[in-house]
Design an enzyme around this catalytic site. Structure first.
Site, PDB file in Angstrom:
ATOM      1  N   HIS A  53       0.816  -1.211   0.000  1.00 52.24           N
ATOM      2  CA  HIS A  53       0.000   0.000   0.000  1.00 52.24           C
ATOM      3  C   HIS A  53       0.854   1.268   0.000  1.00 52.24           C
ATOM      4  CE1 HIS A  53      -3.812   1.822  -0.033  1.00 52.24           C
ATOM      5  NE2 HIS A  53      -4.438   1.040   0.827  1.00 52.24           N
TER       6      HIS A  53
ATOM      7  N   ASP B 247      -2.163   2.074  -4.737  1.00 53.55           N
ATOM      8  CA  ASP B 247      -3.423   2.498  -4.139  1.00 53.55           C
ATOM      9  C   ASP B 247      -4.462   1.383  -4.261  1.00 53.55           C
ATOM     10  OD1 ASP B 247      -2.353   4.971  -3.526  1.00 53.55           O
ATOM     11  OD2 ASP B 247      -3.023   5.869  -5.418  1.00 53.55           O
TER      12      ASP B 247
END
Length: 425
Positions: A397, A401
């Site tokens: 992450h 995204d």
């Protein structure tokens, strides 16, 4: 007579130290030129250390599991002639004999237990062994499926592989011994047990543990699961195997998944990337080097299908098969085990419903394949039977995204559900 001292060689790639994984000789053994003396483990692969001379082993320079610096004394061999060192020059504190017990313990966890007898824990005679009802014996997915097909309970089969792993040959031996021994073994399965076994975490298992811990500590993992209708792609695969299997080889689902990755990554270059979190640099790559997670006797390995973007289905299939065989046999080179940009992992028939794969750093994505099951689905108001499969994928992450990850997996889904689009440019 003289002494020839072999030092830990410089394996390259700037490696300053390696782990001594397993000895293939002991003090007193006679060795010949090019005979493998030991295996050492780098960050990327297992490396054989051969003997450059004929002679007799007089001292070992370390024990399995010990991390040794490049240039340190590995082994001393008595040879005809002067040797390469004077007797007085041998550093007694460094050149030492590894206890025989250490070598025996090593054979419990390494893939080449040729230098020592079977582990003490495997004392049962014959191909049957008593285990607790909830004890899960070591076995590959293929062996587990074979046992299931034969109706054999793996906990009743004695494993003769490394660490007591059950092999295909053990299943054959179990069937051959007949029902009389089977009933006796079933009774023994309920006997109380007090034995214990300590297995040092060394060699490949230590490297796997370090990499998994490092990945979960450093990367911000998040997982995304999507259900895919693979009926059409499975029909295409069956058709191609029927038409071309005899001449080009059989296709599994993996080459189609590799192709789907290649096509989908064209629109998501941020996922075909490596992240150097120390330098804070993301490197996006045009080439798609797909790591194929492969279970070997010594642990999980990830050989790499290089330039998957330039390979046909059969070319990918042949390369996947070649690399998997090399990895399982411990013959994969360092180059074949490094350089991936994205990893594909699958447990085959044991794929389960959902998994949460761990990233193969410094990559930022890993795609996990779960098992295919037939289920009733509603399509255009009608209930039909379809072949369904989940993709359980993880992403970093810090780089990817959540929306991009979801769109990427949806792109793969669309390609596999309409397999003609895999080949439309």
């Amino acid at each position: 007579m003289g002494t020839h001292v072999i030092k830990m060689p410089d394996i390259g790639e700037g490696i300053a130290e390696v782990e001594l994984s397993v000895w293939h000789v002991k003090v007193g053994d006679m060795v010949v030129e090019d005979q493998v003396l030991a295996d050492v483990m780098t960050d990327k692969a297992m490396v054989d250390i051969p003997s450059p001379v004929h002679g007799k082993v007089i001292a070992l320079g370390g024990q399995p599991g010990e991390v040794m610096a490049v240039g340190s004394v590995l082994i001393s061999i008595e040879v005809e002639g002067a040797g390469n060192v004077k007797e007085s020059a041998q550093p007694a504190a460094v050149v030492k004999e590894a206890p025989v017990a250490a070598t025996k313990v090593e054979t419990v966890v390494e893939s080449k237990p040729v230098a020592a007898p079977a582990p003490k824990a495997a004392v049962c005679q014959g191909p049957m062994v008593a285990r607790e009802a909830d004890e899960r014996p070591l076995a590959s997915p293929a062996v587990r499926k074979h046992a299931l097909d034969l109706g054999i309970q793996l906990r009743l089969v004695r494993g003769t592989g490394p660490a007591g792993r059950v092999l295909h040959e053990d299943l054959d031996a179990y069937l051959a011994q007949g029902q009389s021994n089977a009933s006796a073994s079933v009774a023994a399965a309920y006997a109380q047990r007090t034995d214990e076994q300590q297995i040092p975490v060394i060699g490949m298992r230590r490297k796997i543990a370090q990499r998994m811990q490092d990945a979960t500590q450093r990367a911000a993992h998040f997982s995304y699961v999507e259900e895919i209708d693979v009926t059409a792609v499975e029909e295409l695969r069956a058709h191609l195997n029927e038409k071309h299997g005899a001449t080009r080889g059989k296709l599994t689902l993996l080459p189609f998944l590799v192709r789907a990755l290649v096509v989908a990554l064209r629109d998501f270059p941020q996922i075909n990337a490596r992240y150097d979190d120390e330098a804070q640099v993301i490197t996006r790559l045009g080439a798609v080097h797909v790591g194929i997670a492969t279970q070997a006797d010594i642990g999980l390995m990830v050989p790499v299908v290089r330039h998957a973007e330039a390979r046909s289905l059969w070319d990918s299939a042949a390369e996947i098969s070649r690399l998997a065989t090399a990895a399982r046999n411990g013959k994969a080179s360092r180059d074949e085990l490094s350089g991936s940009t994205i990893t594909l992992t699958s447990l085959g028939a044991l794929g389960g419903i959902v998994s949460t794969p761990v990233l193969n750093l410094p990559e930022v994505a890993i795609v996990g394949v779960n098992k295919i099951v037939e289920r009733p689905m509603v399509i255009k108001g009608q209930i039909v039977i379809r072949k369904m499969m989940n993709l359980s994928s993880s992403f970093d992450h810090r780089v990817v995204d959540g929306m991009d990850a979801a769109l990427f997996i949806q792109a793969i889904r669309g390609l596999l559900e309409q397999p003609a689009t895999l080949f439309v440019e």
